[in-house]
Design a protein around this motif. Structure first.
Motif: not given
Length: 136
Positions: A58-60, A64-74
């Protein structure tokens, strides 16, 4: 078995729940951009597949920019479906927690952002909703 709503009942009595059944998010993989280019929140996100499932980067805005990468639960729309219709993701930054919930409608992903401050600063927790279109 107790249910919360009618859709929680499997319409096919012969189909037993399989704990290995996965919800498929693949049709949403790629880059999604906010429809409001002057947002003060999430400007874009990228959904990707990992060896363990799915992830979001996610980018904001506001430097602030890139928040990093986290797991997604579909999540599927019904118990009978394995195609995702939405997902959740959670960012944890120590001083704040950000929960992203989403659903797909009319060619857009609608993301609801719930931000909770945990640092005792007195800032109110807040909610924000944004709309995203796919670019690739």
């Amino acid at each position: 078995m107790q249910i919360v709503k009618h859709d929680d009942q499997n319409s096919d009595a012969s189909a037993l729940a399989n704990p290995d059944t996965k919800v498929d998010l693949s049709r949403f993989l790629g880059t999604w951009v906010n429809t409001f280019k002057h947002t003060r929140s999430i400007t874009r996100f990228v959904l990707s597949q990992t060896s363990m499932g799915y992830a979001i980067t996610t980018t904001v805005s506001d430097g602030v920019g890139d928040l990093g990468t986290v797991e997604v639960v579909p999540f599927a729309p019904t118990i009978d479906s394995t195609q995702a219709d939405g997902f959740v993701a959670r960012y944890e930054f120590g001083f704040l927690e950000m929960l992203l919930t989403s659903y797909y409608t009319k060619g857009l992903i609608v993301v609801s952002q719930y931000t909770r401050f945990k640092d005792g600063s007195g800032r109110p927790d807040y909610f924000n909703r944004e709309f995203f279109f796919k670019t690739d």
